[in-house]
Design a protein around this motif. Sequence first.
Motif, mmCIF file in Angstrom:
data_model
loop_
_atom_site.group_PDB
_atom_site.id
_atom_site.type_symbol
_atom_site.label_atom_id
_atom_site.label_comp_id
_atom_site.label_asym_id
_atom_site.label_seq_id
_atom_site.Cartn_x
_atom_site.Cartn_y
_atom_site.Cartn_z
ATOM 1 N N LYS A 164 44.044 40.305 41.142
ATOM 2 C CA LYS A 164 45.063 39.470 40.512
ATOM 3 C C LYS A 164 44.681 38.002 40.500
ATOM 4 N N ILE A 165 43.526 37.675 41.067
ATOM 5 C CA ILE A 165 43.023 36.300 41.036
ATOM 6 C C ILE A 165 41.655 36.330 40.376
ATOM 7 N N VAL A 166 41.494 35.505 39.346
ATOM 8 C CA VAL A 166 40.216 35.431 38.635
ATOM 9 C C VAL A 166 39.769 33.978 38.560
ATOM 10 N N LYS A 167 38.470 33.773 38.366
ATOM 11 C CA LYS A 167 37.918 32.430 38.191
ATOM 12 C C LYS A 167 37.983 32.029 36.732
ATOM 13 N N GLY A 168 38.088 30.740 36.500
ATOM 14 C CA GLY A 168 38.094 30.230 35.136
ATOM 15 C C GLY A 168 37.915 28.726 35.130
ATOM 16 N N LYS A 169 38.253 28.117 34.010
ATOM 17 C CA LYS A 169 38.243 26.661 33.882
ATOM 18 C C LYS A 169 39.566 26.251 33.282
ATOM 19 N N PHE A 170 40.167 25.202 33.841
ATOM 20 C CA PHE A 170 41.426 24.683 33.348
ATOM 21 C C PHE A 170 41.338 23.175 33.344
ATOM 22 N N LYS A 171 41.596 22.565 32.189
ATOM 23 C CA LYS A 171 41.490 21.107 32.017
ATOM 24 C C LYS A 171 40.111 20.609 32.436
ATOM 25 N N GLY A 172 39.080 21.412 32.119
ATOM 26 C CA GLY A 172 37.697 21.032 32.384
ATOM 27 C C GLY A 172 37.236 21.229 33.813
ATOM 28 N N GLU A 173 38.077 21.750 34.673
ATOM 29 C CA GLU A 173 37.710 21.961 36.071
ATOM 30 C C GLU A 173 37.657 23.446 36.396
ATOM 31 N N GLU A 174 36.798 23.801 37.347
ATOM 32 C CA GLU A 174 36.780 25.170 37.833
ATOM 33 C C GLU A 174 38.133 25.456 38.464
ATOM 34 N N CYS A 175 38.601 26.689 38.305
ATOM 35 C CA CYS A 175 39.903 27.031 38.855
ATOM 36 C C CYS A 175 39.958 28.498 39.236
ATOM 37 N N PHE A 176 41.019 28.828 39.940
ATOM 38 C CA PHE A 176 41.391 30.202 40.206
ATOM 39 C C PHE A 176 42.752 30.415 39.559
ATOM 40 N N ILE A 177 42.929 31.574 38.933
ATOM 41 C CA ILE A 177 44.153 31.901 38.226
ATOM 42 C C ILE A 177 44.728 33.160 38.863
ATOM 43 N N GLY A 178 45.948 33.069 39.360
ATOM 44 C CA GLY A 178 46.637 34.229 39.914
ATOM 45 C C GLY A 178 47.782 34.602 38.990
ATOM 46 N N THR A 179 47.870 35.866 38.604
ATOM 47 C CA THR A 179 48.916 36.285 37.672
ATOM 48 C C THR A 179 49.724 37.454 38.229
ATOM 49 N N SER A 180 50.944 37.528 37.744
ATOM 50 C CA SER A 180 51.852 38.602 38.120
ATOM 51 C C SER A 180 52.637 39.015 36.895
ATOM 52 N N GLY A 181 52.722 40.300 36.653
ATOM 53 C CA GLY A 181 53.496 40.780 35.513
ATOM 54 C C GLY A 181 52.779 41.892 34.793
ATOM 55 N N GLU A 182 53.161 42.100 33.538
ATOM 56 C CA GLU A 182 52.555 43.152 32.727
ATOM 57 C C GLU A 182 51.065 42.848 32.523
ATOM 58 N N VAL A 183 50.238 43.849 32.733
ATOM 59 C CA VAL A 183 48.786 43.672 32.706
ATOM 60 C C VAL A 183 48.313 43.033 31.401
ATOM 61 N N GLU A 184 48.829 43.488 30.259
ATOM 62 C CA GLU A 184 48.383 42.946 28.971
ATOM 63 C C GLU A 184 48.711 41.458 28.858
ATOM 64 N N VAL A 185 49.877 41.068 29.363
ATOM 65 C CA VAL A 185 50.294 39.665 29.293
ATOM 66 C C VAL A 185 49.466 38.823 30.264
#
Length: 87
Positions: free
Chosen positions: A28-49
């Motif tokens: 449920k936590i993935v790596k990415g970039k947000f506003k040009g910075e490295e980030c971690f994204i944690g999500t909760s809810g329907e998998v497709e969303v």
Amino acid sequence: MTTIAYDGKTFAADRQTTFGGTPVATPKIVKGKFKGEECFIGTSGEVEVCTAIEDWIKSGCKGKLSLGDDPQVAALIVVKSGDVYFM
């Protein structure tokens, strides 16, 4: 029920997702970039969303994010500088 937590140092989440009543282990936590910075994204809810949110953030938040009529979702984004965003 999903648990996603960040205490200023540690970002953690459970790993259970349910598909048609069957529990499945899913990160449920993935790596990415947000506003040009490295980030971690944690999500909760329907998998497709959740996947749509993760892909949108990874794309640099380009284009319109479409989540349907009544999305049951939340996202916590922690960037390397320590800033935290919630959607």
